[in-house]
Design an enzyme around this catalytic site. Structure first.
Site, short mmCIF file in Angstrom:
data_model
loop_
_atom_site.label_atom_id
_atom_site.label_comp_id
_atom_site.label_asym_id
_atom_site.label_seq_id
_atom_site.Cartn_x
_atom_site.Cartn_y
_atom_site.Cartn_z
N TYR A 110 -19.67 13.22 -25.11
CA TYR A 110 -20.94 13.57 -24.44
C TYR A 110 -20.91 15.00 -23.89
O TYR A 110 -19.92 15.43 -23.30
CB TYR A 110 -21.20 12.61 -23.29
N MET A 169 -18.06 4.97 -21.50
CA MET A 169 -18.02 3.68 -20.81
C MET A 169 -16.93 2.75 -21.36
O MET A 169 -16.22 2.09 -20.60
CB MET A 169 -19.38 2.99 -20.91
N LYS A 183 -4.46 -9.18 -1.92
CA LYS A 183 -5.90 -8.92 -1.98
C LYS A 183 -6.24 -8.14 -3.27
O LYS A 183 -5.35 -7.58 -3.91
CB LYS A 183 -6.33 -8.12 -0.75
N ARG A 243 -10.97 1.33 12.94
CA ARG A 243 -11.51 0.49 11.86
C ARG A 243 -11.52 -0.92 12.40
O ARG A 243 -12.21 -1.19 13.37
CB ARG A 243 -10.66 0.69 10.60
C1 LIG Z 1 -3.84 -3.67 2.30
C2 LIG Z 1 -3.19 -3.97 3.58
C3 LIG Z 1 -1.80 -3.90 3.72
C4 LIG Z 1 -0.89 -3.40 2.64
O1 LIG Z 1 -0.84 -1.98 2.67
P1 LIG Z 1 0.12 -1.21 1.65
O2 LIG Z 1 -0.02 0.20 2.04
O3 LIG Z 1 -0.45 -1.48 0.28
O4 LIG Z 1 1.47 -1.78 1.81
C5 LIG Z 1 -1.24 -4.31 4.91
N1 LIG Z 1 -2.01 -4.75 5.93
C6 LIG Z 1 -3.34 -4.79 5.84
C7 LIG Z 1 -4.13 -5.27 6.99
C8 LIG Z 1 -3.99 -4.40 4.69
O5 LIG Z 1 -5.33 -4.44 4.60
#
Ligand SMILES: *Cc1c(COP(=O)(O)O)cnc(C)c1O
Length: 364
Positions: free
Chosen positions: A260, A308, A32, A130
């Site tokens: 700045y 920036m 991801k 969550r």
């Molecule tokens: C991002 C994620 C992981 C990976 O977690 P890490 O700590 O980066 O290994 C695993 N499972 C889910 C559902 C995630 O969203």
């Protein structure tokens, strides 16, 4: 080149093989967020060659890009709100996470429309509050037995796996096992049970199940430097370096305000260099004086506010650095990803994922 990310795909392969040696579970490579900033497609291909048999993404569009690039491995997408195009997901063999009855109904209906049984992973909330099923669980058990879907997986996520031995991990594990038994009690036996992120994959073999989901460790970084040690101490190799070209070097007298608001001034006569990256490239603004670059054989700290598109470093009067030289901004002999994270008051995950898309990725 103005600025670029150098990604060491061999390091990623080696990290996957390293974790794989310590578990009987299959490896799901979490790609991801553009593979944590390292580049979605090249990393996914590398991970599969290195022995990962699954890919995991948050978003449906990430999964669809993988399929467009002819990647055939099973993919799970776990953050698909009700408005997503579930038909496209099912047509493209993308497995979906089911965190609610509403999702189940929508995914089942989409499967009927495209005349294909959706493959799903049931997500349960075991204490993180969550994602995943919690309040609807009893009703969900009634719904799932009638649903026209293939339940391939059952999964949850740890809130504190990066604190190995913390009692909360055990409490999540117990809830997980209880809910799994209840699911099996209604006659549904998922083939793949998965729970572990990198931290649990590295420290808690009792929760590996059939698949471990590796994110940060694949990229050679520690899930938590304080509780688990550095990536190197965990046997991992960082895969990302960030480099940038020096735009300008100049001699500046003692006492000159820099950048700045003039929040910092030169402490003696010195040389300054303009580095061609800024906060829009993912260089965190709160790092003045706490991070910097490596150039001409030494470290040079940031002086003044990060802008920036650029920031200024104090080279010191004797530096041999000149305009056009390539400075190492992150990693290598420069300030590590963990040092940048500490300087910005954040975690290594945020540093790597926020390097902007305008910074090209180069693969070595
Ligand atoms: C991002 C994620 C992981 C990976 O977690 P890490 O700590 O980066 O290994 C695993 N499972 C889910 C559902 C995630 O969203």
């Amino acid at each position: 080149m103005r600025a670029y990310v150098e990604v060491d795909l061999k390091a990623i392969a080696s990290n996957i093989k390293w974790v794989k040696r310590g578990t009987k579970a299959q490896i799901l490579a979490v790609v991801k967020a553009d593979a944590y900033g390292h580049g979605l497609v090249p990393v996914a291909k590398t991970a599969i060659k290195a022995g990962a048999t699954w890919l995991g993404v948050a978003l449906l569009e990430e999964a669809l890009i993988l399929r467009k690039n002819k990647i055939k491995a099973p993919i799970i997408a776990w953050l698909t709100p009700p408005g997503e195009d579930f038909k496209a997901a099912i047509k493209n063999n993308i497995q979906l996470s089911v965190p609610s009855i509403k999702h189940l109904n929508l995914i089942e209906a989409a499967g009927k429309k495209v005349k294909k049984r959706p493959q799903v992973h049931i997500e349960v909330d075991t204490g993180m509050s969550r994602g995943g099923l919690l309040d609807e669980w009893e009703d969900f058990l009634k719904a799932i037995v009638k649903a026209d879907v293939d339940v391939l997986g059952f999964w949850s996520h740890f809130a504190r796996a990066d604190e190995p031995g913390h009692a909360f991990n055990k409490s999540q594990e117990l809830k997980f096992n209880k809910m799994l038994l209840e699911l099996m009690g209604v006659g549904i036996v998922p083939k793949y049970v998965h729970f572990a992120n990198s931290a649990a994959a590295l420290t808690n073999p009792g929760v590996h199940g059939q698949i471990v989901r590796l994110g940060i460790s694949m990229y050679g970084l520690s899930p938590d430097v304080i509780h688990m040690g550095t990536g190197a101490e965990l046997g991992l190799k960082p895969a990302m370096k960030v480099k940038a070209e020096i735009h300008l070097v100049k001699d500046v007298k003692k006492g000159a305000p820099v950048g700045y608001s003039g929040v910092e001034s030169t402490r003696q006569d010195t040389k300054l260099a303009i580095i061609t990256m800024g906060y829009s490239d993912g260089i965190p603004r709160p790092t003045s004086n706490k991070a910097g670059v490596f150039v001409a054989g030494k470290r040079a700290p940031i002086i003044g506010r990060v802008s920036m598109d650029q920031f200024v470093v104090d080279l010191g009067i004797d530096s041999k650095a000149k305009a056009g030289d390539i400075a190492t901004v992150i990693g290598g002999k420069g300030y590590s990803i963990d040092e940048w994270a500490a300087a910005a008051g954040t975690i290594n995950y945020e540093i790597v994922t926020r390097i902007a898309s305008r910074v090209p990725r180069i693969y070595v």
